[in-house]
Design a protein around this motif. Structure first.
Motif, PDB file in Angstrom:
ATOM      1  N   SER A  82      90.620 -16.654 -22.504  1.00  0.00           N
ATOM      2  CA  SER A  82      90.353 -16.822 -21.172  1.00  0.00           C
ATOM      3  C   SER A  82      91.076 -18.039 -21.565  1.00  0.00           C
ATOM      4  CB  SER A  82      88.849 -17.012 -21.046  1.00  0.00           C
ATOM      5  OG  SER A  82      88.196 -18.095 -21.367  1.00  0.00           O
ATOM      6  N   MET A  84      89.803 -20.851 -19.952  1.00  0.00           N
ATOM      7  CA  MET A  84      87.981 -22.350 -20.061  1.00  0.00           C
ATOM      8  C   MET A  84      88.143 -22.256 -22.345  1.00  0.00           C
ATOM      9  SD  MET A  84      86.809 -23.432 -18.313  1.00  0.00           S
ATOM     10  CE  MET A  84      85.824 -24.412 -19.281  1.00  0.00           C
ATOM     11  N   CYS A  87      90.493 -24.120 -23.260  1.00  0.00           N
ATOM     12  CA  CYS A  87      90.202 -26.161 -22.666  1.00  0.00           C
ATOM     13  C   CYS A  87      89.347 -26.133 -23.587  1.00  0.00           C
ATOM     14  CB  CYS A  87      89.375 -25.409 -21.181  1.00  0.00           C
ATOM     15  SG  CYS A  87      90.466 -25.186 -19.429  1.00  0.00           S
ATOM     16  N   ASP A 178      95.866 -29.956 -17.768  1.00  0.00           N
ATOM     17  CA  ASP A 178      95.629 -28.956 -17.256  1.00  0.00           C
ATOM     18  C   ASP A 178      97.048 -27.911 -16.563  1.00  0.00           C
ATOM     19  OD1 ASP A 178      94.798 -26.494 -15.584  1.00  0.00           O
ATOM     20  OD2 ASP A 178      92.493 -26.634 -16.389  1.00  0.00           O
ATOM     21  N   THR A 180      97.718 -24.743 -15.539  1.00  0.00           N
ATOM     22  CA  THR A 180      97.511 -23.746 -15.020  1.00  0.00           C
ATOM     23  C   THR A 180      98.236 -23.085 -13.298  1.00  0.00           C
ATOM     24  OG1 THR A 180      94.691 -23.206 -15.797  1.00  0.00           O
ATOM     25  CG2 THR A 180      95.046 -21.737 -13.813  1.00  0.00           C
ATOM     26  N   THR A 202      95.350 -15.942 -17.001  1.00  0.00           N
ATOM     27  CA  THR A 202      94.869 -15.325 -16.099  1.00  0.00           C
ATOM     28  C   THR A 202      95.592 -15.590 -14.209  1.00  0.00           C
ATOM     29  OG1 THR A 202      92.126 -16.097 -16.672  1.00  0.00           O
ATOM     30  CG2 THR A 202      92.281 -14.979 -15.482  1.00  0.00           C
ATOM     31  N   LYS A 203      95.889 -16.493 -14.056  1.00  0.00           N
ATOM     32  CA  LYS A 203      96.777 -16.803 -12.891  1.00  0.00           C
ATOM     33  C   LYS A 203      97.831 -16.458 -12.891  1.00  0.00           C
ATOM     34  CE  LYS A 203      92.536 -18.956 -12.706  1.00  0.00           C
ATOM     35  NZ  LYS A 203      91.496 -18.718 -12.342  1.00  0.00           N
ATOM     36  N   LEU A 213      93.146 -14.424 -20.066  1.00  0.00           N
ATOM     37  CA  LEU A 213      93.781 -15.170 -21.408  1.00  0.00           C
ATOM     38  C   LEU A 213      93.643 -16.565 -20.156  1.00  0.00           C
ATOM     39  CD1 LEU A 213      97.020 -14.281 -21.926  1.00  0.00           C
ATOM     40  CD2 LEU A 213      96.235 -13.177 -20.013  1.00  0.00           C
ATOM     41  N   PHE A 331      93.042 -17.089  -8.466  1.00  0.00           N
ATOM     42  CA  PHE A 331      94.820 -17.772  -7.269  1.00  0.00           C
ATOM     43  C   PHE A 331      96.069 -17.067  -8.459  1.00  0.00           C
ATOM     44  CE2 PHE A 331      93.863 -21.884  -9.130  1.00  0.00           C
ATOM     45  CZ  PHE A 331      94.858 -21.937 -10.413  1.00  0.00           C
TER      46      PHE A 331
HETATM   47  C1  LIG Z   1      92.805 -25.304 -13.419  1.00  0.00           C
HETATM   48  C2  LIG Z   1      91.900 -24.180 -14.026  1.00  0.00           C
HETATM   49  N1  LIG Z   1      91.736 -23.889 -15.490  1.00  0.00           N
HETATM   50  C3  LIG Z   1      90.834 -23.169 -15.814  1.00  0.00           C
HETATM   51  C4  LIG Z   1      90.782 -22.135 -15.212  1.00  0.00           C
HETATM   52  C5  LIG Z   1      89.632 -21.843 -16.603  1.00  0.00           C
HETATM   53  O1  LIG Z   1      90.467 -20.047 -16.265  1.00  0.00           O
HETATM   54  P1  LIG Z   1      89.651 -19.161 -17.134  1.00  0.00           P
HETATM   55  O2  LIG Z   1      88.784 -18.251 -15.474  1.00  0.00           O
HETATM   56  O3  LIG Z   1      90.759 -18.161 -17.299  1.00  0.00           O
HETATM   57  O4  LIG Z   1      88.551 -19.052 -17.902  1.00  0.00           O
HETATM   58  C6  LIG Z   1      90.826 -22.237 -14.442  1.00  0.00           C
HETATM   59  C7  LIG Z   1      90.083 -20.559 -13.493  1.00  0.00           C
HETATM   60  O5  LIG Z   1      89.999 -20.679 -12.073  1.00  0.00           O
HETATM   61  C8  LIG Z   1      91.080 -22.996 -13.333  1.00  0.00           C
HETATM   62  O6  LIG Z   1      91.375 -23.023 -12.033  1.00  0.00           O
END
Ligand SMILES: Cc1ncc(COP(=O)(O)O)c(C=O)c1O
Length: 378
Positions: A82, A84, A87, A178, A180, A202-203, A213, A331
């Motif tokens: 994921s 997270m 991170c 980050d 994402t 995941t986004k 992921l 998103f």
């Molecule tokens: C900016 C950001 N970083 C990290 C994450 C964590 O990702 P995941 O939900 O795939 O664990 C998210 C999830 O919403 C996010 O928006």
């Protein structure tokens, strides 16, 4: 080669007559390991998997680029179960008791909570400042890690990644971004000087709202080894089916991102013309305070925008009257989604604050739907 060509080619398997263009997922826990395990490319699935390797090769290529000095670099990527988990891998691999981490006070909520509730009690000091105006720059002395997120989520604030990376390196700190919201196609943190590019894939990266992921990309082999070891020790392993679906999904990233970012820009511009909207935040708007920096460091401004309606009642009414804005969190999918962000708690946003993720639908349909939903709030 241009992005679409490069990405599509990077997701193909080796050309072997009679074999499929896309090799299927490899489902295995142990692999045959006669003799010395060092001679075997794959031993046990918590450490490695051929489907991860294929996905990591493709993501690594996307994260590769050129530094400000003009020097080209080849990134390597490691995939995780994921965003997270990705991170947590950076925090876990880098931080030790006594270290200082500088992070945005408006960084993604769960990453902040992980640091506050688990790392801080183990002797790590957190220093926080908002993302806008490079506010972290003043907090870097003696820091081990600078954590950035630009655009920030959900406030869409921008910081100057190259400038902050330089300041952090001068202070002896490593830098993680980050990334994402923009994806590596929209912004390349490693090219801007960061040591880690971290993302929830995941986004937008996978974009179909059906996978969880993440990944970490680096330039430095030593940092790669640390992140790899963390993944093996903690078991934050991605399933092979998810890795395979992700590999299939990323081939369309350039198409999806181009359309969804165009839609986000059009929606943000439209929202600024409406009296019901008290403020709208999108880095692609020339009125956004971080627009000039965003333009310098981003190739796409991303699919996410946010805006504020008068109060909770107006925001709830807007969402219930819309038929094309799917009410959901997360998103970056092909479907346009929106949510009243304050309902989750955790982010310092007003009750009428809406985060929207523009999908790939026809913009005319989206604007018509948003117009009638805004009209209904009156
Ligand atoms: C900016 C950001 N970083 C990290 C994450 C964590 O990702 P995941 O939900 O795939 O664990 C998210 C999830 O919403 C996010 O928006």
């Amino acid at each position: 080669m241009r992005d679409s060509t490069k990405i599509i080619r990077s997701t193909l398997s080796r050309t072997v007559p009679g074999e499929p263009l896309h090799a299927g997922p490899v489902f295995a826990a142990p692999y045959h390991t006669p003799g010395d395990p060092a001679d075997t490319p794959y031993t046990y699935a918590r450490s490695h998997n051929p489907t991860w390797t294929a996905l990591e090769k493709a993501i690594g290529q996307m994260e590769s680029g050129q530094l400000a000095t003009g020097e080209s670099y080849q990134a390597t990527a490691l995939v995780f179960a994921s965003g997270m988990a990705a991170c947590a891998a950076v925090f876990g691999a880098v931080l030790r008791p006594g270290d200082v981490v500088v992070l945005p006070s408006n960084a993604y909520y769960t990453a902040r909570v992980l640091l506050q509730e688990y790392f801080a009690p183990m002797g790590i000091t957190l220093r926080m400042a908002p993302t806008a105006e490079n506010a972290q720059a003043k907090l870097l002395e003696g820091a081990r890690l600078l954590w950035l997120e630009s655009p920030s989520n959900p406030g869409m604030e921008i910081c100057d990644i190259a400038q902050l990376s330089e300041a952090a390196h001068r202070a002896g700190a490593l830098v993680a971004v980050d990334n994402t919201t923009p994806t590596p196609l929209g912004q390349l943190p490693l090219a801007l000087g960061a040591d880690f590019s971290v993302a929830s894939d995941t986004k937008s990266m996978t974009g179909h709202s059906d996978l969880l992921l993440g990944h970490v990309a680096v330039r430095d082999p030593e940092l790669r080894a640390k992140i790899d070891q963390w993944r093996t020790l903690t078991g934050a392993a991605l399933g092979p089916m998810e890795a395979w679906l992700a590999l299939r999904s990323i081939a369309t990233l350039p198409l999806r991102l181009e359309r969804s970012c165009e839609n986000a820009q059009r929606i943000a511009e439209f929202l600024t013309s409406r009296k019901e909207v008290t403020s709208a935040f999108y880095p692609g708007l020339p009125t956004h305070p971080g627009h000039a920096i965003a333009k310098k460091q981003m190739r796409y401004f991303g699919p996410v925008l946010s805006f504020v309606l008068q109060d909770k009642k107006s925001a709830d009414m807007f969402l219930s009257k819309s038929s094309l804005l799917t009410e959901a969190t997360s998103f970056g999918g092909v479907t346009t989604t929106a949510e009243r962000r304050a309902k989750w708690g955790g982010d310092a946003v007003p009750d009428g604050f809406i985060r929207m993720s523009a999908g790939c639908e026809a913009i005319e349909d989206l604007l018509e739907d948003i117009t009638q939903a805004l009209d209904a709030t009156q």
